[in-house]
Scaffold this active site. Structure first.
Site, mmCIF file in Angstrom:
data_model
loop_
_atom_site.group_PDB
_atom_site.id
_atom_site.type_symbol
_atom_site.label_atom_id
_atom_site.label_comp_id
_atom_site.label_asym_id
_atom_site.label_seq_id
_atom_site.Cartn_x
_atom_site.Cartn_y
_atom_site.Cartn_z
ATOM 1 N N ARG A 145 -1.385 11.805 -13.844
ATOM 2 C CA ARG A 145 -0.376 12.320 -13.166
ATOM 3 C C ARG A 145 0.533 13.265 -14.049
ATOM 4 O O ARG A 145 -0.068 14.271 -14.660
ATOM 5 C CB ARG A 145 0.645 11.348 -12.269
ATOM 6 C CG ARG A 145 1.152 11.805 -11.273
ATOM 7 C CD ARG A 145 1.697 10.464 -10.374
ATOM 8 N NE ARG A 145 2.636 9.532 -11.175
ATOM 9 C CZ ARG A 145 3.203 8.470 -10.794
ATOM 10 N NH1 ARG A 145 3.156 8.209 -9.835
ATOM 11 N NH2 ARG A 145 4.226 7.957 -11.468
ATOM 12 N N CYS A 204 4.323 2.850 19.994
ATOM 13 C CA CYS A 204 4.842 4.370 20.348
ATOM 14 C C CYS A 204 5.659 4.818 19.284
ATOM 15 O O CYS A 204 5.947 4.305 18.348
ATOM 16 C CB CYS A 204 5.623 4.411 21.628
ATOM 17 S SG CYS A 204 4.647 3.533 22.932
ATOM 18 N N MET A 205 6.078 6.066 19.542
ATOM 19 C CA MET A 205 6.741 6.951 18.503
ATOM 20 C C MET A 205 8.096 6.093 18.389
ATOM 21 O O MET A 205 8.694 6.039 17.217
ATOM 22 C CB MET A 205 7.022 8.280 18.924
ATOM 23 C CG MET A 205 8.015 9.077 17.789
ATOM 24 S SD MET A 205 8.234 10.719 18.428
ATOM 25 C CE MET A 205 6.553 11.478 18.168
ATOM 26 N N ASP A 206 8.627 5.676 19.462
ATOM 27 C CA ASP A 206 10.064 5.108 19.562
ATOM 28 C C ASP A 206 10.250 3.894 19.915
ATOM 29 O O ASP A 206 11.347 3.294 19.993
ATOM 30 C CB ASP A 206 11.173 6.121 20.388
ATOM 31 C CG ASP A 206 10.745 7.364 19.932
ATOM 32 O OD1 ASP A 206 11.139 8.065 19.151
ATOM 33 O OD2 ASP A 206 10.462 8.277 20.936
ATOM 34 N N TYR A 257 -0.336 3.231 25.456
ATOM 35 C CA TYR A 257 -1.244 4.351 25.317
ATOM 36 C C TYR A 257 -2.501 3.809 25.331
ATOM 37 O O TYR A 257 -2.888 2.800 24.594
ATOM 38 C CB TYR A 257 -0.816 5.080 24.131
ATOM 39 C CG TYR A 257 0.334 6.035 24.453
ATOM 40 C CD1 TYR A 257 0.393 7.155 25.234
ATOM 41 C CD2 TYR A 257 1.407 6.060 23.606
ATOM 42 C CE1 TYR A 257 1.570 7.863 25.481
ATOM 43 C CE2 TYR A 257 2.370 6.737 23.550
ATOM 44 C CZ TYR A 257 2.681 7.723 24.611
ATOM 45 O OH TYR A 257 3.743 8.393 24.638
ATOM 46 N N HIS A 297 3.883 5.575 -17.961
ATOM 47 C CA HIS A 297 4.018 4.777 -16.686
ATOM 48 C C HIS A 297 2.543 4.084 -16.617
ATOM 49 O O HIS A 297 1.589 4.643 -16.881
ATOM 50 C CB HIS A 297 4.107 5.610 -15.548
ATOM 51 C CG HIS A 297 4.335 4.978 -14.059
ATOM 52 N ND1 HIS A 297 5.440 4.109 -13.978
ATOM 53 C CD2 HIS A 297 3.515 4.874 -13.096
ATOM 54 C CE1 HIS A 297 5.315 3.493 -12.871
ATOM 55 N NE2 HIS A 297 4.041 3.927 -12.389
ATOM 56 N N LYS A 306 14.860 6.008 -6.587
ATOM 57 C CA LYS A 306 14.511 7.097 -5.836
ATOM 58 C C LYS A 306 14.127 6.707 -4.228
ATOM 59 O O LYS A 306 13.951 5.568 -4.226
ATOM 60 C CB LYS A 306 13.136 7.441 -6.415
ATOM 61 C CG LYS A 306 12.163 6.616 -6.627
ATOM 62 C CD LYS A 306 10.882 6.954 -7.463
ATOM 63 C CE LYS A 306 9.824 6.045 -7.473
ATOM 64 N NZ LYS A 306 8.492 6.467 -8.032
ATOM 65 N N ARG A 346 12.586 -0.359 -16.854
ATOM 66 C CA ARG A 346 12.833 0.143 -15.647
ATOM 67 C C ARG A 346 12.665 -0.784 -14.679
ATOM 68 O O ARG A 346 11.644 -1.419 -14.556
ATOM 69 C CB ARG A 346 11.808 1.330 -15.499
ATOM 70 C CG ARG A 346 11.700 2.604 -16.354
ATOM 71 C CD ARG A 346 10.844 3.781 -15.786
ATOM 72 N NE ARG A 346 9.590 3.505 -15.635
ATOM 73 C CZ ARG A 346 8.602 3.651 -16.654
ATOM 74 N NH1 ARG A 346 9.109 4.012 -17.781
ATOM 75 N NH2 ARG A 346 7.371 3.298 -16.558
#
Length: 362
Positions: A135, A306-308, A260, A165, A40, A216
């Site tokens: 859950r 930063c973001m990038d 920043y 689980h 997953k 698993r």
């Protein structure tokens, strides 16, 4: 170091030989059982298609994902191999499940009653029992008994699996309590009706196989959580590395502030390298102050990530185009997770889809 196309600025490299060795080591140590490979979340960020190929090659019986969408991607690539959806599938999606020969989890009695009225084609079922996660899953013996009765009464439901689980994957006492509760909640049904009985995950293999016939494989496949109570712990190795190519190096004077909010200021003149990786790639802001490695030398990440992009305090040896290693065997996922206060799962799952995965064998 890695030799790749010079145009690639940021990438993750996955060593398929290590993936194969990790799977084989666990399956060799835990013999005579069925196995489910959990792929997953794009195989925990490693690439679901490529990892599934290796898992199938190693003899894994079932591939497991979280959603119907993930299952359909796998089905296109693996037309015949069993695929289990661990999460919830809407009742109105059952025709898609049947057409694609997928296995689904029954998690709730109300859902099962709705499905019982809607089902028109055969579906493989794994019945999930909640023994401590609070859950998904049936959480009383009455619910388990009624669900099993409904499944037995409708021949379109095919009993394929029964599972729970662990909430404490590495705590034997807590696992024992959940095992006892599992037995208590399921004592009114014939567990042998279910082909796969799976409680064990990567961290708990030897502690719970007495209650099941299936393991698993999740984090152990990727080498990110060594199953410490297994004799093969030392054979499990991290398979992923993360790289970024230096885009700019500049010499700045003392007193220069960086990034920043100017959280870092140069105490003396020096060099700053910019890397094309940021929190949108999965290199989150908590990595500020940690190190990356360039040509074998560690350099600190300075200023806000930063973001990038992010900035690194380097020396005159670093040049534009050099490869920075963000994650490697020395700067491991385990180390990163400990230093930023999270878990290995989160670190690799956060590596975004815009970061290309490059596959190698070594």
């Amino acid at each position: 170091m890695t030799s790749l196309n010079a145009q690639r600025r940021t990438w993750a490299e996955v060593d398929l030989t290590r993936i194969e060795n990790n799977i084989s080591a666990v399956l060799s140590a835990i013999k005579g059982v069925y196995s489910i490979a959990v792929v997953k979340a794009n195989a925990y960020g490693h690439g679901a298609i490529e990892i599934s190929k290796i898992a199938i090659k190693c003899g894994v019986n079932v591939l497991a994902v979280a959603t119907l969408e993930e299952a359909l991607v796998l089905r296109k690539n693996f037309p015949e191999h069993p695929i289990l959806i661990l999460g919830v599938v809407d009742v109105d999606e059952l025709p898609i499940v049947s057409e694609n020969k997928l296995s689904i989890t029954v998690h709730d009695l109300r859902w099962l009653k709705m499905a019982n009225n809607a089902i028109r084609l055969p579906i493989n079922i794994h019945l999930k029992v909640d023994t401590g996660m609070s859950r998904l899953g049936l959480h009383t013996a009455e619910q388990v008994n009624e669900a099993d009765f409904i499944l037995s009464s409708n021949n379109l439901f095919k009993k394929e699996g029964l599972y729970t689980h662990y909430a404490f994957g590495e705590n034997p006492d807590s696992m024992k309590k959940q095992q006892l509760l599992f037995n208590e909640l399921t004592k009114g049904i014939n567990k042998s009706d279910y082909y796969y009985l799976h409680l064990s995950n990567s961290a708990s293999l030897e502690d719970s196989l007495s209650l099941g016939n299936t393991i698993r494989l999740g984090i152990s496949m990727y080498g990110l959580l060594e199953p410490k109570r297994l004799s093969i712990a030392g054979e499990i190795k991290q398979a992923i590395k993360l790289f970024a190519r230096v885009t700019q190096v500049k010499h700045v004077s003392a007193g220069t502030s960086v990034g920043y909010d100017h959280t870092f200021t140069m105490e003396k003149a020096g060099y700053i390298a910019t890397l094309p990786i940021g929190y949108a790639d999965g290199f989150i802001r908590r990595n500020q102050g940690r190190s990356v490695m360039i040509d074998g030398t560690k350099y600190p990440v300075i200023g806000r990530i930063c973001m990038d992009q992010c900035m690194v305090l380097v020396d005159a040896n670093v040049q534009s185009g050099d490869i920075a290693e963000i994650i490697n065997d020395e700067l491991s996922v385990l180390q990163m997770s400990e230093e930023i206060g999270t878990i290995p799962y989160e670190v690799v799952c956060l590596i975004s889809n815009r970061v290309p995965r490059v596959y190698s064998r070594k």
